[in-house]
Design a protein around this motif. Structure first.
Motif, PDB file in Angstrom:
ATOM      1  N   GLN A   1       9.173  50.631  23.803  1.00  0.00           N
ATOM      2  CA  GLN A   1      10.389  50.883  24.578  1.00  0.00           C
ATOM      3  C   GLN A   1      10.076  51.701  25.843  1.00  0.00           C
ATOM      4  O   GLN A   1      10.577  51.390  26.925  1.00  0.00           O
ATOM      5  CB  GLN A   1      11.433  51.611  23.715  1.00  0.00           C
ATOM      6  CG  GLN A   1      12.049  50.759  22.635  1.00  0.00           C
ATOM      7  CD  GLN A   1      11.171  50.598  21.396  1.00  0.00           C
ATOM      8  OE1 GLN A   1      10.206  51.318  21.180  1.00  0.00           O
ATOM      9  NE2 GLN A   1      11.509  49.614  20.569  1.00  0.00           N
TER      10      GLN A   1
ATOM     11  N   THR B   1       8.308  49.489  28.382  1.00  0.00           N
ATOM     12  CA  THR B   1       9.243  48.527  28.980  1.00  0.00           C
ATOM     13  C   THR B   1      10.043  49.190  30.092  1.00  0.00           C
ATOM     14  O   THR B   1      10.220  48.622  31.178  1.00  0.00           O
ATOM     15  CB  THR B   1      10.189  47.949  27.901  1.00  0.00           C
ATOM     16  OG1 THR B   1       9.408  47.198  26.976  1.00  0.00           O
ATOM     17  CG2 THR B   1      11.257  47.053  28.515  1.00  0.00           C
TER      18      THR B   1
ATOM     19  N   ARG C   1       7.772  49.780  33.087  1.00  0.00           N
ATOM     20  CA  ARG C   1       7.550  48.526  33.834  1.00  0.00           C
ATOM     21  C   ARG C   1       8.771  48.182  34.687  1.00  0.00           C
ATOM     22  O   ARG C   1       8.628  47.684  35.804  1.00  0.00           O
ATOM     23  CB  ARG C   1       7.221  47.380  32.880  1.00  0.00           C
ATOM     24  CG  ARG C   1       5.774  47.329  32.446  1.00  0.00           C
ATOM     25  CD  ARG C   1       5.411  46.022  31.739  1.00  0.00           C
ATOM     26  NE  ARG C   1       6.223  45.758  30.568  1.00  0.00           N
ATOM     27  CZ  ARG C   1       5.988  46.236  29.339  1.00  0.00           C
ATOM     28  NH1 ARG C   1       4.938  47.014  29.132  1.00  0.00           N
ATOM     29  NH2 ARG C   1       6.778  45.927  28.335  1.00  0.00           N
ATOM     30  N   HIS C   2       9.956  48.432  34.163  1.00  0.00           N
ATOM     31  CA  HIS C   2      11.192  48.171  34.908  1.00  0.00           C
ATOM     32  C   HIS C   2      11.179  48.896  36.250  1.00  0.00           C
ATOM     33  O   HIS C   2      11.685  48.392  37.250  1.00  0.00           O
ATOM     34  CB  HIS C   2      12.407  48.590  34.060  1.00  0.00           C
ATOM     35  CG  HIS C   2      13.701  48.486  34.777  1.00  0.00           C
ATOM     36  ND1 HIS C   2      14.362  47.287  34.950  1.00  0.00           N
ATOM     37  CD2 HIS C   2      14.468  49.427  35.386  1.00  0.00           C
ATOM     38  CE1 HIS C   2      15.478  47.493  35.626  1.00  0.00           C
ATOM     39  NE2 HIS C   2      15.566  48.784  35.907  1.00  0.00           N
TER      40      HIS C   2
END
Length: 186
Positions: free
Chosen positions: A102, A105, A108-109
């Motif tokens: 999580q 992620t 990376r966003h």
């Protein structure tokens, strides 16, 4: 020919000598993730039901939609320093290893890429574990001259400053702790 290859390898190694360690906390520093009160309200508003889980910081749901995130106070500094040569950039969070998918992620966003992601995989509190990791990182890079830390927790930032003032890291030219604003102390 072998001597030329060895010289080229030595030149390449010297070109990537790590002289600076940049350590970024995750929550409230690189990324503004919701604190429990805000996140639980976001969850209830989005789903129509109260937060159904016990706890917050150890829950993967605290890092998943319908919750929202935004760049944290160290985000612009991270991007500004991104191209600085000779640096090792790490994200070190008190979040447990089970939350790595999580956290990565979300990073990376926001296009946040680091050389190492460090999660608390110990039975220790966040500060104790982070000090152990800082010692490991400094020992792993004998060419280091500078350590710069970004942290949102007031107590941790003060304690990291004290850690850096000790003789243990006296060989470094600079030990800098940046308390981001807004800061927290939970």
């Amino acid at each position: 020919l072998a001597a030329a290859a060895a010289a080229a390898t030595a030149t390449a190694a010297a070109a990537v000598e790590i002289v600076e360690l940049q350590v970024y906390d995750f929550d409230g520093t690189l990324v503004n993730t919701p604190v429990p009160e805000v996140g639980m309200a976001q969850y209830e508003e989005a789903t129509g039901v109260p937060w159904p889980y016990q706890g917050w910081w150890g829950r993967k749901e605290s890092l998943e939609e319908p919750l929202t995130w935004e760049p944290g106070p160290a985000y612009d500094v991270f991007n500004h320093l991104r191209a600085l040569p000779g640096c090792r950039r790490v994200m070190m969070t008190g979040r447990r290893s089970k939350l790595a998918p999580q956290v990565k992620t979300i990073m990376r966003h926001f296009d946040i890429a680091v050389d190492e992601y460090i999660f608390n995989h110990t039975p220790h509190d966040t500060y104790t574990y982070k000090c152990k990791e800082l010692r490991r990182l400094v020992a792993a890079h004998p060419s280091l001259r500078r350590v710069r830390i970004w942290e949102d927790r007031v107590g941790h930032a003060r304690a990291f400053e004290e850690l850096g003032e000790g003789r243990e890291f006296g060989h470094l030219e600079q030990w800098e702790v940046n308390l981001v604003e807004p800061s927290n102390d939970f």
